[in-house]
Design a protein around this motif. Structure first.
Motif, PDB file in Angstrom:
ATOM      1  N   ASP A  34      43.992  40.126  30.338  1.00  0.00           N
ATOM      2  CA  ASP A  34      44.434  40.922  31.490  1.00  0.00           C
ATOM      3  C   ASP A  34      43.205  41.252  32.323  1.00  0.00           C
ATOM      4  OD1 ASP A  34      47.064  41.069  30.584  1.00  0.00           O
ATOM      5  OD2 ASP A  34      46.782  43.040  29.649  1.00  0.00           O
ATOM      6  N   ASN A  35      43.383  41.368  33.630  1.00  0.00           N
ATOM      7  CA  ASN A  35      42.206  41.687  34.447  1.00  0.00           C
ATOM      8  C   ASN A  35      42.591  42.363  35.748  1.00  0.00           C
ATOM      9  OD1 ASN A  35      42.723  39.450  36.354  1.00  0.00           O
ATOM     10  ND2 ASN A  35      42.189  38.151  34.604  1.00  0.00           N
ATOM     11  N   PHE A  36      41.582  42.631  36.554  1.00  0.00           N
ATOM     12  CA  PHE A  36      41.786  43.404  37.791  1.00  0.00           C
ATOM     13  C   PHE A  36      42.456  42.528  38.833  1.00  0.00           C
ATOM     14  CE2 PHE A  36      40.373  45.239  41.843  1.00  0.00           C
ATOM     15  CZ  PHE A  36      40.743  46.552  41.653  1.00  0.00           C
ATOM     16  N   GLU A  37      43.717  42.794  39.085  1.00  0.00           N
ATOM     17  CA  GLU A  37      44.504  41.926  39.964  1.00  0.00           C
ATOM     18  C   GLU A  37      44.378  42.397  41.428  1.00  0.00           C
ATOM     19  OE1 GLU A  37      45.833  39.006  39.625  1.00  0.00           O
ATOM     20  OE2 GLU A  37      46.759  39.064  41.591  1.00  0.00           O
ATOM     21  N   TRP A  38      43.162  42.339  41.954  1.00  0.00           N
ATOM     22  CA  TRP A  38      42.870  42.586  43.359  1.00  0.00           C
ATOM     23  C   TRP A  38      43.550  43.858  43.876  1.00  0.00           C
ATOM     24  CZ3 TRP A  38      38.694  39.923  43.855  1.00  0.00           C
ATOM     25  CH2 TRP A  38      38.562  38.699  43.221  1.00  0.00           C
ATOM     26  N   ALA A  39      44.306  43.772  44.947  1.00  0.00           N
ATOM     27  CA  ALA A  39      44.887  44.982  45.544  1.00  0.00           C
ATOM     28  C   ALA A  39      45.836  45.700  44.572  1.00  0.00           C
ATOM     29  CB  ALA A  39      45.621  44.622  46.826  1.00  0.00           C
ATOM     30  N   ASP A  40      46.364  44.966  43.583  1.00  0.00           N
ATOM     31  CA  ASP A  40      47.316  45.567  42.645  1.00  0.00           C
ATOM     32  C   ASP A  40      46.662  46.175  41.410  1.00  0.00           C
ATOM     33  OD1 ASP A  40      50.221  44.978  43.606  1.00  0.00           O
ATOM     34  OD2 ASP A  40      49.027  43.224  44.095  1.00  0.00           O
ATOM     35  N   GLY A  41      45.352  46.043  41.322  1.00  0.00           N
ATOM     36  CA  GLY A  41      44.643  46.693  40.219  1.00  0.00           C
ATOM     37  C   GLY A  41      45.097  46.209  38.850  1.00  0.00           C
ATOM     38  N   PHE A  42      45.272  47.166  37.925  1.00  0.00           N
ATOM     39  CA  PHE A  42      45.559  46.786  36.538  1.00  0.00           C
ATOM     40  C   PHE A  42      47.054  46.699  36.235  1.00  0.00           C
ATOM     41  CE2 PHE A  42      41.323  48.912  36.257  1.00  0.00           C
ATOM     42  CZ  PHE A  42      40.612  47.747  36.013  1.00  0.00           C
ATOM     43  N   SER A  43      47.896  46.866  37.255  1.00  0.00           N
ATOM     44  CA  SER A  43      49.332  46.906  36.946  1.00  0.00           C
ATOM     45  C   SER A  43      49.887  45.528  36.576  1.00  0.00           C
ATOM     46  CB  SER A  43      50.115  47.475  38.131  1.00  0.00           C
ATOM     47  OG  SER A  43      49.901  46.665  39.273  1.00  0.00           O
ATOM     48  N   MET A  44      49.339  44.492  37.173  1.00  0.00           N
ATOM     49  CA  MET A  44      49.858  43.149  36.904  1.00  0.00           C
ATOM     50  C   MET A  44      49.077  42.510  35.762  1.00  0.00           C
ATOM     51  SD  MET A  44      52.421  42.679  38.682  1.00  0.00           S
ATOM     52  CE  MET A  44      53.143  43.924  39.721  1.00  0.00           C
ATOM     53  N   ARG A  45      49.805  42.104  34.734  1.00  0.00           N
ATOM     54  CA  ARG A  45      49.151  41.657  33.494  1.00  0.00           C
ATOM     55  C   ARG A  45      49.375  40.160  33.273  1.00  0.00           C
ATOM     56  NH1 ARG A  45      46.836  45.737  30.272  1.00  0.00           N
ATOM     57  NH2 ARG A  45      47.122  47.717  31.343  1.00  0.00           N
ATOM     58  N   PHE A  46      48.307  39.402  33.447  1.00  0.00           N
ATOM     59  CA  PHE A  46      48.394  37.943  33.342  1.00  0.00           C
ATOM     60  C   PHE A  46      47.825  37.392  32.030  1.00  0.00           C
ATOM     61  CE2 PHE A  46      48.929  38.236  37.947  1.00  0.00           C
ATOM     62  CZ  PHE A  46      49.699  37.123  38.272  1.00  0.00           C
ATOM     63  N   GLY A  47      47.288  38.267  31.156  1.00  0.00           N
ATOM     64  CA  GLY A  47      46.492  37.749  30.047  1.00  0.00           C
ATOM     65  C   GLY A  47      47.270  37.189  28.869  1.00  0.00           C
ATOM     66  N   LEU A  48      46.695  36.180  28.230  1.00  0.00           N
ATOM     67  CA  LEU A  48      47.182  35.764  26.919  1.00  0.00           C
ATOM     68  C   LEU A  48      46.791  36.839  25.903  1.00  0.00           C
ATOM     69  CD1 LEU A  48      46.211  31.986  27.118  1.00  0.00           C
ATOM     70  CD2 LEU A  48      48.538  32.916  27.068  1.00  0.00           C
ATOM     71  N   TYR A  49      45.768  37.602  26.275  1.00  0.00           N
ATOM     72  CA  TYR A  49      45.393  38.785  25.506  1.00  0.00           C
ATOM     73  C   TYR A  49      45.630  40.019  26.356  1.00  0.00           C
ATOM     74  CZ  TYR A  49      43.178  35.971  21.913  1.00  0.00           C
ATOM     75  OH  TYR A  49      42.947  35.088  20.886  1.00  0.00           O
ATOM     76  N   ARG A  50      46.329  40.986  25.800  1.00  0.00           N
ATOM     77  CA  ARG A  50      46.505  42.271  26.457  1.00  0.00           C
ATOM     78  C   ARG A  50      45.197  43.050  26.323  1.00  0.00           C
ATOM     79  NH1 ARG A  50      48.115  47.453  25.105  1.00  0.00           N
ATOM     80  NH2 ARG A  50      48.543  47.122  22.901  1.00  0.00           N
ATOM     81  N   VAL A  51      44.827  43.767  27.367  1.00  0.00           N
ATOM     82  CA  VAL A  51      43.610  44.577  27.276  1.00  0.00           C
ATOM     83  C   VAL A  51      43.975  46.054  27.338  1.00  0.00           C
ATOM     84  CG1 VAL A  51      41.417  45.156  28.387  1.00  0.00           C
ATOM     85  CG2 VAL A  51      42.170  42.770  28.282  1.00  0.00           C
ATOM     86  N   ASP A  52      43.446  46.800  26.388  1.00  0.00           N
ATOM     87  CA  ASP A  52      43.550  48.255  26.437  1.00  0.00           C
ATOM     88  C   ASP A  52      42.304  48.728  27.190  1.00  0.00           C
ATOM     89  OD1 ASP A  52      43.061  50.955  25.894  1.00  0.00           O
ATOM     90  OD2 ASP A  52      44.208  50.866  24.018  1.00  0.00           O
ATOM     91  N   TYR A  53      42.486  49.162  28.424  1.00  0.00           N
ATOM     92  CA  TYR A  53      41.311  49.465  29.246  1.00  0.00           C
ATOM     93  C   TYR A  53      40.558  50.698  28.762  1.00  0.00           C
ATOM     94  CZ  TYR A  53      42.662  45.676  32.249  1.00  0.00           C
ATOM     95  OH  TYR A  53      42.958  44.420  32.710  1.00  0.00           O
ATOM     96  N   GLY A  54      41.228  51.555  28.004  1.00  0.00           N
ATOM     97  CA  GLY A  54      40.554  52.726  27.458  1.00  0.00           C
ATOM     98  C   GLY A  54      39.532  52.333  26.402  1.00  0.00           C
ATOM     99  N   THR A  55      39.946  51.473  25.480  1.00  0.00           N
ATOM    100  CA  THR A  55      39.060  51.120  24.351  1.00  0.00           C
ATOM    101  C   THR A  55      38.404  49.756  24.529  1.00  0.00           C
ATOM    102  OG1 THR A  55      40.893  50.020  23.235  1.00  0.00           O
ATOM    103  CG2 THR A  55      40.581  52.367  22.761  1.00  0.00           C
ATOM    104  N   LYS A  56      38.856  48.995  25.523  1.00  0.00           N
ATOM    105  CA  LYS A  56      38.407  47.612  25.765  1.00  0.00           C
ATOM    106  C   LYS A  56      38.889  46.643  24.672  1.00  0.00           C
ATOM    107  CE  LYS A  56      36.300  49.438  29.131  1.00  0.00           C
ATOM    108  NZ  LYS A  56      37.057  49.559  30.378  1.00  0.00           N
ATOM    109  N   GLU A  57      39.800  47.105  23.871  1.00  0.00           N
ATOM    110  CA  GLU A  57      40.329  46.246  22.823  1.00  0.00           C
ATOM    111  C   GLU A  57      41.181  45.137  23.434  1.00  0.00           C
ATOM    112  OE1 GLU A  57      43.091  46.824  18.845  1.00  0.00           O
ATOM    113  OE2 GLU A  57      42.722  48.525  20.183  1.00  0.00           O
ATOM    114  N   ARG A  58      41.127  43.962  22.851  1.00  0.00           N
ATOM    115  CA  ARG A  58      41.980  42.839  23.261  1.00  0.00           C
ATOM    116  C   ARG A  58      43.011  42.607  22.167  1.00  0.00           C
ATOM    117  NH1 ARG A  58      37.782  43.742  26.729  1.00  0.00           N
ATOM    118  NH2 ARG A  58      36.755  41.874  27.491  1.00  0.00           N
ATOM    119  N   ILE A  59      44.272  42.476  22.556  1.00  0.00           N
ATOM    120  CA  ILE A  59      45.332  42.260  21.566  1.00  0.00           C
ATOM    121  C   ILE A  59      46.058  40.974  21.939  1.00  0.00           C
ATOM    122  CG2 ILE A  59      47.423  43.244  20.506  1.00  0.00           C
ATOM    123  CD1 ILE A  59      45.386  45.659  22.406  1.00  0.00           C
TER     124      ILE A  59
END
Ligand code: BGC
Length: 475
Positions: A433-458
């Motif tokens: 998951d990453n910073f989706e430009w104007a939409d910020g963190f709401s749009m999630r494209f990752g094969l790994y989910r990111v917990d932005y608080g802990t930086k954990e990848r799931i």
């Protein structure tokens, strides 16, 4: 079902610098880009142009790249696609460096002959620690068996070339106007030269510019709707930007070819424009949309053929454009369109886009057949090998991604085996998951989910489907 792909096929995931680098340490946070200023500006946030999410609270790939690259490797990949943040390398202007530009009548740079002195001067300005850091990233990828597909430019500009908020307020009075100004083309050429002589031969494949048409259309034609800097709606300025980007590609292509010996290409993001009915007017408007959205820029950047009047036919042919070794395709969705006198698209096209039928979180229409269709169309138009440099879905809950991957790859396989299209590789957008430009963190494209608080990848479940296909297993 086992989906067939050729031996030696390139399998990867894609990310970009701005969207993933920041968030893990002070050093990871880099404030010197137009996008950083734009995303953090309180007025721009209040106007609703951007989400208010802060890119500096992102993935932290800058520090965590080793673990992320191992994740990519665990997917059965043999490559990764990433980009270099131009402004990290050149934090201060390069204006005074002379690179011997040959310019056309109106001042457009058509070629340049940098000298050892040019390099020396560039090196004295460059941030060598950042350069070294990218070198380490490439070395690490190689050490675990990933080829590196590097994009020279994936959207943010150095702030010394583009002040997006000032441009948003008054584009005609602003001084640093980014891609509207030819000096940005020249500074980009110098940056390309410096990179080709340093990281150039290290990366395995190069892309000059990611989706030039999106920079122009989202920033200058649909700026109010897309929230891309400088957030304006002005069609002539949009095509001026596309024109300049075509010159930028030409210069970067030639210099990268000269010093790296690698393949060098350009990438575009064609939706599959489908006429809502087979009425001639719907068919025509779909063709026009396709032409203006993708062919216009590819004709210009690859062939030096410019359609300045947007008439559908080039009215200017500039000799000595370098071309491209491949065309990169970023395919996401279908757009069903119909002719409409009441609705207008971007204030110019009498066209309505129908709502999605199979919708992603972004309300983009999921249409796997489209990857085969756009790949065939682009190949027939430019006769260059194809890489799918991006394909993916915003799907926070991971309900659709597995089938999305399976269906798009089955369709791509048909492009290769039934239509004989030379597709060399596929990169899923995105690894994390990453910073989706104007939409910020709401749009999630990752094969790994990111917990932005802990930086954990799931790892999301759909990652397993991608892994199996990459490994040639049944899905
Ligand atoms: C861009 C990416 C972006 C993705 C999804 C592509 O057009 O290159 O940066 O995240 O689309 O919107």
């Amino acid at each position: 079902m086992r989906i067939r792909f050729p031996d030696g096929f390139i399998w990867g995931t894609a990310i970009s610098a701005f969207q993933t680098e920041m968030g893990s340490s002070g050093e990871s946070v880099f404030t010197g880009t137009d996008w950083f200023t734009w995303a953090n500006d309180m007025d721009i946030i209040r106007e609703g142009l951007v989400s208010g999410d802060r890119p500096q609270e992102g993935d932290g790939f800058w520090d965590l790249y080793e673990e992320d690259m191992k994740r990519a490797k665990s997917l059965g990949n043999n490559a990764i696609r990433m980009s270099i943040e131009w402004a990290r390398i050149f934090r201060t202007p390069t204006f005074d460096v002379d690179a011997n530009f040959e310019r056309r009548g109106e001042g457009e740079p058509i070629s340049f002959s940098p000298s050892p002195e040019t390099f020396r001067q560039m090196q004295s300005i460059a941030d060598l620690d950042s350069l070294k850091h990218y070198e380490k990233m490439i070395d690490f990828a190689h050490s675990i068996g990933l080829k590196v597909f590097m994009t020279l430019y994936h959207w943010p500009l150095p702030i010394w070339l583009h002040r997006p908020v000032e441009c948003h307020r008054d584009i005609l009075k602003a001084k640093e106007r980014g891609w509207l100004d030819l000096r940005t083309v020249e500074e980009f050429a110098k940056y390309s030269y410096f990179i080709s002589k340093t990281l150039g031969p290290k990366a395995d494949s190069w892309e000059t510019i990611n989706e030039p048409e999106v920079i122009a259309i989202n920033g200058y034609i649909l700026g109010q709707e897309s929230g891309f800097p400088p957030g304006i709606n002005n069609v002539p300025l949009g095509f001026r930007v596309e024109r300049n980007l075509a010159f930028a590609h030409n210069l970067a292509y030639k210099i990268l070819k000269k010093f790296t010996g690698r393949e060098v290409g350009i990438g575009t993001a064609p939706p599959y424009f489908e006429p809502a009915t087979d009425s001639p007017r719907d068919v025509e408007i779909a063709n026009t949309a396709r032409y203006l959205n993708n062919e216009w820029i590819l004709n210009a950047a690859i062939k030096g053929e410019f359609d300045n009047n947007l008439s559908g036919n080039p009215d200017e042919k500039i000799k000595d454009f370098g071309g491209t070794d491949y065309v990169g395709i970023d395919y996401y969705s279908r757009m069903r369109v119909r002719y409409s006198e009441e609705k207008s698209y971007a204030g110019v096209l009498p066209m309505e886009i129908l709502p999605c039928e199979n919708c992603s979180d972004f309300n983009w229409d999921i249409y796997p057949e489209g990857i085969r269709k756009v790949t065939g169309w682009i190949y027939r138009a430019y006769l260059k090998p194809i890489y799918i440099l991006e394909n993916g879905i915003a799907d926070r809950e991971d309900r659709m991604r597995g089938n999305f991957i399976k269906d798009h790859l089955a369709s791509l396989s048909a492009a290769i085996y039934s239509d004989n299209i030379p597709v060399r590789g596929y990169f899923h957008w995105s690894l994390i998951d990453n910073f989706e430009w104007a939409d910020g963190f709401s749009m999630r494209f990752g094969l790994y989910r990111v917990d932005y608080g802990t930086k954990e990848r799931i790892r999301r479940n759909s990652a397993e489907i991608y892994e199996k296909i990459c490994k040639g297993e049944e899905v």
